[in-house]
Scaffold this active site. Sequence first.
Site, PDB file in Angstrom:
ATOM      1  N   ASP A 129      -3.581   2.402  -5.629  1.00 48.43           N
ATOM      2  CA  ASP A 129      -2.392   2.666  -4.666  1.00 48.43           C
ATOM      3  C   ASP A 129      -2.050   1.513  -4.043  1.00 48.43           C
ATOM      4  OD1 ASP A 129      -4.644   2.900  -3.327  1.00 48.43           O
ATOM      5  OD2 ASP A 129      -3.908   4.288  -1.749  1.00 48.43           O
ATOM      6  N   GLU A 130      -2.848   0.186  -4.094  1.00 48.86           N
ATOM      7  CA  GLU A 130      -2.689  -0.853  -3.396  1.00 48.86           C
ATOM      8  C   GLU A 130      -2.710  -2.216  -4.134  1.00 48.86           C
ATOM      9  OE1 GLU A 130      -5.256  -1.652  -0.047  1.00 48.86           O
ATOM     10  OE2 GLU A 130      -6.527   0.083  -0.865  1.00 48.86           O
ATOM     11  N   ASP A 140       0.629  -1.290   0.025  1.00 50.06           N
ATOM     12  CA  ASP A 140      -0.060  -0.082   0.071  1.00 50.06           C
ATOM     13  C   ASP A 140       0.750   1.251  -0.101  1.00 50.06           C
ATOM     14  OD1 ASP A 140      -2.181   1.880   0.267  1.00 50.06           O
ATOM     15  OD2 ASP A 140      -2.511   1.215   2.399  1.00 50.06           O
TER      16      ASP A 140
END
Length: 417
Positions: free
Chosen positions: A111-112, A9
């Site tokens: 984003d992860e 993350d």
Amino acid sequence: MELLVYHVDANSAYLSWTAVALLERGYEKDIRKIPAVIAGNPENRHGIILTKSIPAKKYGIRTGESLFEARKKCPDLEVYPPDYDLYLLCSEAMYRILYEYTPVIQRYSVDECFCDMTSIKRAGDNPVEVALEIKERIKKELGFTVNIGIGKNKLCAKMAGELKKPDMIHTLWPEEIPDKLWPLPVRELFMVGRASEKKLEGMGIRTIGELANADRGILKANLKSHGVLIHDYANGIDDSEVVVNDDIIRKGIGNGLTYSYDLETIDDIYRELLALCERLSGRLRKLGRYAGLVSVYLRSSNLHGYSHQMKLHGMINTTTEIFDIAKNLVNEMWKKEPVRAMSVSLSNLSDGENIQLSLFDSKDKEQKEALDKAVDRIREIFGTKSIFRGTFANGSVEPIQGGVNDGNYIMMGGYRQ
């Protein structure tokens, strides 16, 4: 075989990625180290905070609150606009590093990612060491930090990654759950939202441990199947697989605007449409993609919306080709009423490899692609307004507009189906 899952993350992704881009361009301040936020429409005091720096968090600034409220807490707050093109590129760069370690990657959001490391012997022998290597590579090669959570399933990996930030590695093995997970407030558990938290508090359940040890039947009676799910999660139980979706970014991209005035003539619509296509096609080429389907959406000033799309015989990525198709779609559906919002979307995306030429391709396709490549390079070096089409000369319409991603691609907190 027991699963081994990493949850990777990016820390304060929008702000971190903006900070890295600014530093690379010679900006003197690292906005991660000052009270700063990324906010939608920062010129408008009603803009919403998308993400915040750690110094901004100390002022009590929260994601999702209005810029007006945030500035009351911190008058010196620095505000930067989102750059979705940049964020997609950063997401791709992070993904490429992860792919060097395992091909089994589920992109949960921009984003992860979840990474199934089960078959990677080196990770199995020393999962923390390999995670540290990945974390440090991302920091060194890409300039931003990540948290990596490690567990025997996706739930434990994700909860591990949330334990403490930024730039950390955490494990959540089955034997660690009572000490690491159970003392946390129940709202910290994945899939426990405000409504569920309120119901659980009404049942006297305030920590994850209390939820884990609660009567399963009572939870089901009060929260239906969701009560059973979060009871499993509180006990670290999750049998969902890491589902490979590395192509999620290829589903589609889009660009649109809501205007502060009505577009009343077809010429007005064409000019604004071209400005949207300029940015959208540039984004497509920057991602190294070609499109096989073009869609246009119009919303009239009376809020009536309608859309048309065209599936192509070939694949395209030039501004002229995209605009010509979008213009034809507008001609087919426009009802001669004032237009207040408009967007263009591209889908059925391909990376350009093994694309076959179609009989329907224009004869000067190669020349158009070469021209756009040259224009992209000039704009990259000298700025987006350094070169533009004569249509926009001496006019009031900005030659490149939009920037809002409204297609079927990943964004923060998941992706649109």
